[in-house]
Design an enzyme around this catalytic site. Structure first.
Site, PDB file in Angstrom:
ATOM      1  N   HIS A  29      15.240 -23.240 -54.033  1.00 18.41           N
ATOM      2  CA  HIS A  29      14.079 -22.464 -53.583  1.00 18.41           C
ATOM      3  C   HIS A  29      12.979 -23.393 -53.064  1.00 18.41           C
ATOM      4  O   HIS A  29      12.407 -23.157 -52.000  1.00 18.41           O
ATOM      5  CB  HIS A  29      13.582 -21.608 -54.762  1.00 18.41           C
ATOM      6  CG  HIS A  29      12.405 -20.735 -54.436  1.00 18.41           C
ATOM      7  ND1 HIS A  29      12.494 -19.369 -54.369  1.00 18.41           N
ATOM      8  CD2 HIS A  29      11.104 -21.039 -54.166  1.00 18.41           C
ATOM      9  CE1 HIS A  29      11.299 -18.871 -54.058  1.00 18.41           C
ATOM     10  NE2 HIS A  29      10.436 -19.861 -53.949  1.00 18.41           N
ATOM     11  N   GLU A  30      12.712 -24.474 -53.811  1.00 19.92           N
ATOM     12  CA  GLU A  30      11.620 -25.383 -53.404  1.00 19.92           C
ATOM     13  C   GLU A  30      11.988 -26.171 -52.153  1.00 19.92           C
ATOM     14  O   GLU A  30      11.150 -26.385 -51.274  1.00 19.92           O
ATOM     15  CB  GLU A  30      11.244 -26.341 -54.536  1.00 19.92           C
ATOM     16  CG  GLU A  30      10.763 -25.694 -55.832  1.00 19.92           C
ATOM     17  CD  GLU A  30       9.739 -24.591 -55.643  1.00 19.92           C
ATOM     18  OE1 GLU A  30       9.003 -24.593 -54.644  1.00 19.92           O
ATOM     19  OE2 GLU A  30       9.691 -23.695 -56.505  1.00 19.92           O
TER      20      GLU A  30
ATOM     21  N   HIS B 160      11.451 -24.167 -49.200  1.00 18.04           N
ATOM     22  CA  HIS B 160      10.033 -24.152 -48.793  1.00 18.04           C
ATOM     23  C   HIS B 160       9.728 -25.321 -47.859  1.00 18.04           C
ATOM     24  O   HIS B 160       8.959 -25.177 -46.913  1.00 18.04           O
ATOM     25  CB  HIS B 160       9.116 -24.265 -50.017  1.00 18.04           C
ATOM     26  CG  HIS B 160       8.732 -22.953 -50.637  1.00 18.04           C
ATOM     27  ND1 HIS B 160       8.099 -21.945 -49.948  1.00 18.04           N
ATOM     28  CD2 HIS B 160       8.876 -22.493 -51.907  1.00 18.04           C
ATOM     29  CE1 HIS B 160       7.874 -20.924 -50.765  1.00 18.04           C
ATOM     30  NE2 HIS B 160       8.340 -21.223 -51.955  1.00 18.04           N
TER      31      HIS B 160
ATOM     32  N   GLN C  23       3.084 -24.761 -50.276  1.00 28.46           N
ATOM     33  CA  GLN C  23       2.480 -23.608 -50.957  1.00 28.46           C
ATOM     34  C   GLN C  23       1.015 -23.836 -51.315  1.00 28.46           C
ATOM     35  O   GLN C  23       0.330 -22.896 -51.715  1.00 28.46           O
ATOM     36  CB  GLN C  23       3.262 -23.258 -52.227  1.00 28.46           C
ATOM     37  CG  GLN C  23       4.642 -22.696 -51.931  1.00 28.46           C
ATOM     38  CD  GLN C  23       5.339 -22.319 -53.222  1.00 28.46           C
ATOM     39  OE1 GLN C  23       5.934 -23.165 -53.869  1.00 28.46           O
ATOM     40  NE2 GLN C  23       5.253 -21.058 -53.609  1.00 28.46           N
TER      41      GLN C  23
ATOM     42  N   GLY D 211       7.971 -23.623 -60.463  1.00 30.13           N
ATOM     43  CA  GLY D 211       8.183 -24.569 -59.383  1.00 30.13           C
ATOM     44  C   GLY D 211       7.116 -24.380 -58.330  1.00 30.13           C
ATOM     45  O   GLY D 211       6.521 -23.300 -58.227  1.00 30.13           O
TER      46      GLY D 211
ATOM     47  N   CYS E 174       8.491 -15.576 -55.928  1.00 34.30           N
ATOM     48  CA  CYS E 174       7.798 -16.701 -55.306  1.00 34.30           C
ATOM     49  C   CYS E 174       6.296 -16.535 -55.469  1.00 34.30           C
ATOM     50  O   CYS E 174       5.770 -15.450 -55.230  1.00 34.30           O
ATOM     51  CB  CYS E 174       8.153 -16.759 -53.821  1.00 34.30           C
ATOM     52  SG  CYS E 174       7.356 -18.102 -52.939  1.00 34.30           S
ATOM     53  N   LEU E 175       5.621 -17.610 -55.860  1.00 32.33           N
ATOM     54  CA  LEU E 175       4.160 -17.550 -56.033  1.00 32.33           C
ATOM     55  C   LEU E 175       3.447 -17.223 -54.722  1.00 32.33           C
ATOM     56  O   LEU E 175       2.338 -16.715 -54.736  1.00 32.33           O
ATOM     57  CB  LEU E 175       3.638 -18.897 -56.573  1.00 32.33           C
ATOM     58  CG  LEU E 175       4.058 -19.243 -58.003  1.00 32.33           C
ATOM     59  CD1 LEU E 175       3.668 -20.682 -58.334  1.00 32.33           C
ATOM     60  CD2 LEU E 175       3.444 -18.275 -58.999  1.00 32.33           C
TER      61      LEU E 175
HETATM   62 ZN    ZN Z   1       8.401 -20.000 -53.563  1.00 29.34          ZN
END
Ligand code: ZN
Length: 162
Positions: A132-133, A136, A51, A46, A90-91
């Protein structure tokens, strides 16, 4: 198509409340394409536009299930129920993982890349990825809400980062 640079915590863009997209334009369609490419390259399951440094309400998700790639603009949670508890990565926060309580089921609404309204019922890991997204987009990171944040050992390591 282009792979974009993934912004890392504590970059301030990750703390902004992202702006709704008023209209689907070719630029937004290109953004969706680039986000998917960046997510697959990372690799992750995702990605939210903040991000890659873009404070707009745009997300992409592909948890490898039958839904395939989900592209959603202005996503909203209409209903939620149940509870799940599990690890999340998380990236934008490499090397850390957290145990996060999430809703088990969601009804989500948003626009697809053609500006058509989409409503989806999702559950389990896909519902976790949506939460989660969407967090963000509201400037919230999993480290804010996790019961425990830790550096995963190799066997705890979760490959599904969002
Ligand atoms: Zn994330």
């Amino acid at each position: 198509m282009a792979i974009r640079l993934i912004v890392k915590h504590p970059d301030p863009v990750l703390r902004e409340v992202a702006k709704p997209v008023p209209k689907i334009t070719p630029n937004i369609q290109k953004l969706l394409t680039d986000m998917a490419e960046t997510m697959y390259d990372a690799p992750g399951v995702g990605l939210a536009a903040p991000q890659i440094g873009i404070s707009k309400r745009v997300i992409v998700i592909d948890v490898g299930d039958e839904h395939g790639l989900i592209e959603m603009v202005n996503p909203e949670i209409l209903e939620s129920s149940g509870e799940q508890f599990g690890p999340e990565g998380c990236l934008s926060i490499p090397g850390l993982q957290g145990d996060v309580r999430r809703k088990e089921k969601l009804k989500v609404k948003g626009l697809d890349r053609n500006g058509q309204e989409v409503v989806m019922d999702v559950s389990g890991f896909l519902a976790r990825a949506f939460q989660h997204e969407i967090d963000h987009l509201n400037g919230i990171l999993f480290i804010d809400i996790a019961d425990r944040v830790y550096e995963p050992s190799r066997d705890e390591e979760d490959e599904d980062v969002v």
